[in-house]
Design a protein around this motif. Structure first.
Motif, PDB file in Angstrom:
ATOM      1  N   LYS A  73      -8.920  20.838  -0.143  1.00  0.00           N
ATOM      2  CA  LYS A  73      -8.893  20.943   1.925  1.00  0.00           C
ATOM      3  C   LYS A  73     -10.205  21.293   1.396  1.00  0.00           C
ATOM      4  O   LYS A  73     -10.539  22.179   1.248  1.00  0.00           O
ATOM      5  CB  LYS A  73      -7.734  20.836   2.905  1.00  0.00           C
ATOM      6  CG  LYS A  73      -7.344  22.475   2.708  1.00  0.00           C
ATOM      7  CD  LYS A  73      -5.811  22.804   3.135  1.00  0.00           C
ATOM      8  CE  LYS A  73      -5.957  24.163   3.231  1.00  0.00           C
ATOM      9  NZ  LYS A  73      -4.490  24.702   3.368  1.00  0.00           N
ATOM     10  N   GLY A  74     -10.805  21.250   3.176  1.00  0.00           N
ATOM     11  CA  GLY A  74     -11.770  22.057   3.526  1.00  0.00           C
ATOM     12  C   GLY A  74     -12.641  22.139   4.689  1.00  0.00           C
ATOM     13  O   GLY A  74     -12.987  21.054   5.168  1.00  0.00           O
ATOM     14  N   ALA A  75     -13.878  22.757   4.380  1.00  0.00           N
ATOM     15  CA  ALA A  75     -15.420  22.344   5.481  1.00  0.00           C
ATOM     16  C   ALA A  75     -16.358  21.541   4.720  1.00  0.00           C
ATOM     17  O   ALA A  75     -17.329  21.961   3.696  1.00  0.00           O
ATOM     18  CB  ALA A  75     -16.051  23.768   6.057  1.00  0.00           C
ATOM     19  N   SER A  81      -9.703  13.678   1.112  1.00  0.00           N
ATOM     20  CA  SER A  81      -9.003  14.942  -0.269  1.00  0.00           C
ATOM     21  C   SER A  81      -8.059  14.008  -0.230  1.00  0.00           C
ATOM     22  O   SER A  81      -7.765  13.105  -0.460  1.00  0.00           O
ATOM     23  CB  SER A  81      -8.234  15.835   0.312  1.00  0.00           C
ATOM     24  OG  SER A  81      -7.104  15.783   1.276  1.00  0.00           O
ATOM     25  N   PRO A  82      -7.298  14.586  -1.407  1.00  0.00           N
ATOM     26  CA  PRO A  82      -5.975  13.857  -2.976  1.00  0.00           C
ATOM     27  C   PRO A  82      -5.369  13.325  -1.508  1.00  0.00           C
ATOM     28  O   PRO A  82      -4.824  12.259  -2.128  1.00  0.00           O
ATOM     29  CB  PRO A  82      -5.477  14.691  -3.712  1.00  0.00           C
ATOM     30  CG  PRO A  82      -7.068  15.218  -4.274  1.00  0.00           C
ATOM     31  CD  PRO A  82      -7.883  15.354  -2.644  1.00  0.00           C
ATOM     32  N   ALA A  83      -5.256  14.286  -1.173  1.00  0.00           N
ATOM     33  CA  ALA A  83      -3.004  14.007   0.173  1.00  0.00           C
ATOM     34  C   ALA A  83      -4.086  12.894   1.161  1.00  0.00           C
ATOM     35  O   ALA A  83      -2.741  12.509   1.147  1.00  0.00           O
ATOM     36  CB  ALA A  83      -3.211  15.627   0.362  1.00  0.00           C
ATOM     37  N   MET A  84      -5.274  13.206   1.521  1.00  0.00           N
ATOM     38  CA  MET A  84      -5.105  11.742   2.414  1.00  0.00           C
ATOM     39  C   MET A  84      -5.171  11.288   1.959  1.00  0.00           C
ATOM     40  O   MET A  84      -4.171   9.691   2.756  1.00  0.00           O
ATOM     41  CB  MET A  84      -6.781  12.538   3.030  1.00  0.00           C
ATOM     42  CG  MET A  84      -6.360  13.518   3.405  1.00  0.00           C
ATOM     43  SD  MET A  84      -8.808  13.282   4.158  1.00  0.00           S
ATOM     44  CE  MET A  84      -8.270  15.345   5.382  1.00  0.00           C
ATOM     45  N   LEU A  85      -5.928  10.320   0.657  1.00  0.00           N
ATOM     46  CA  LEU A  85      -5.216   9.117  -0.028  1.00  0.00           C
ATOM     47  C   LEU A  85      -3.976   9.219  -0.123  1.00  0.00           C
ATOM     48  O   LEU A  85      -3.528   7.521   0.136  1.00  0.00           O
ATOM     49  CB  LEU A  85      -6.350   8.838  -1.126  1.00  0.00           C
ATOM     50  CG  LEU A  85      -8.087   9.042  -1.327  1.00  0.00           C
ATOM     51  CD1 LEU A  85      -8.639   9.201  -2.972  1.00  0.00           C
ATOM     52  CD2 LEU A  85      -8.523   8.342  -0.604  1.00  0.00           C
TER      53      LEU A  85
END
Length: 254
Positions: A73-75, A81-85
């Motif tokens: 995560k981050g700017a 991100s993998p978590a979003m996928l």
């Protein structure tokens, strides 16, 4: 010889409208039987992950993404991100596709970072590798395979190797209508598997699926699948039509 389940994935690249993506996902889901001997995934563009996920929900077809960022995560404006996928329902992600390597300049080290982050977060990774026409013309393909395997897989655990699929994609065969002969594909896959065996041992090398990508069609799938080290296909253009993609899945099931 170990039995590796065959795997066919459709990489839709930057194609389809929302309506087309939903219809394509639904048609593929309808056409793949629940007891399919082949694992199947579709990889739509990022904006269509959720609607396509809904269209294939409850079917034997899994959802995949076409890329992922190397940080959790981050700017990082514009990145995913993998978590979003995973929240979108993805099981798979493609990393290191030749278009990202050669058009967008992704390095071997950047691909290794993405690989680690995606696997750490629980995704299955389709790792792409392959040589350009210039490299093949100079008989450098084995050197390229060795470098890409060393670089991408550095630091992986045995458990992570269990969620890795390698896709051999000769760059000269992607979107060109040219395709490696079954013998060329087998030679490349056998070399890669041999390097994996030297580096990581027989158990990992024998269990890891190595699939072929590069102008795969219903007509050439059977010849490719008859090779002992070809375990499936990463399908580009032919995955944009349900009939042709399902015909490839069927040919891989034989």
């Amino acid at each position: 010889m170990p039995t590796r389940k065959r795997f066919v994935a459709g990489n839709w690249k930057m194609n389809t409208t929302l309506a087309e993506a939903k219809a394509l996902g639904a048609a593929v889901a309808k056409g793949v039987p629940s007891d399919s001997p082949v694992a199947v995934a579709v990889c739509p563009p990022f904006p269509w992950l959720l609607p396509v996920g809904e269209a294939i929900k409850g079917s034997a077809v899994a959802l995949g993404a076409q890329d992922v960022h190397s940080e959790k995560k981050g700017a990082f404006t514009g990145e995913v991100s993998p978590a979003m996928l995973i929240e979108c329902g993805c099981k798979y992600v493609i990393i290191g596709h030749s278009e990202r390597r050669h058009i967008l300049g992704e390095s071997d080290s950047a691909i290794n970072q993405k690989l680690h982050t995606a696997l750490d977060e629980g995704l299955h990774v389709i790792l792409c590798m392959g040589e350009t026409l210039a490299e093949r013309d100079r008989s450098l393909q084995e050197r390229v395979f060795q470098r890409q395997v060393y670089a991408a897989c550095a630091g992986l655990t045995d458990e992570q190797f269990g969620r890795l699929i390698i896709a051999y994609e000769p760059v000269w065969a992607i979107g060109t209508g040219k395709v490696a002969t079954p013998e060329q594909a087998q030679e490349a896959h056998a070399f890669v598997r041999g390097k994996l065996r030297q580096l990581y041992g027989e158990k990992i090398a024998d269990a890891l699926p190595i699939i072929y990508g590069g102008s795969v069609t219903p007509d050439n799938t059977a010849g490719l699948m008859n090779q002992p080290d070809v375990d499936g296909a990463l399908v580009g253009g032919a995955s944009l039509k349900a009939d042709s993609f399902l015909a490839i899945v069927k040919a891989a099931s034989a």
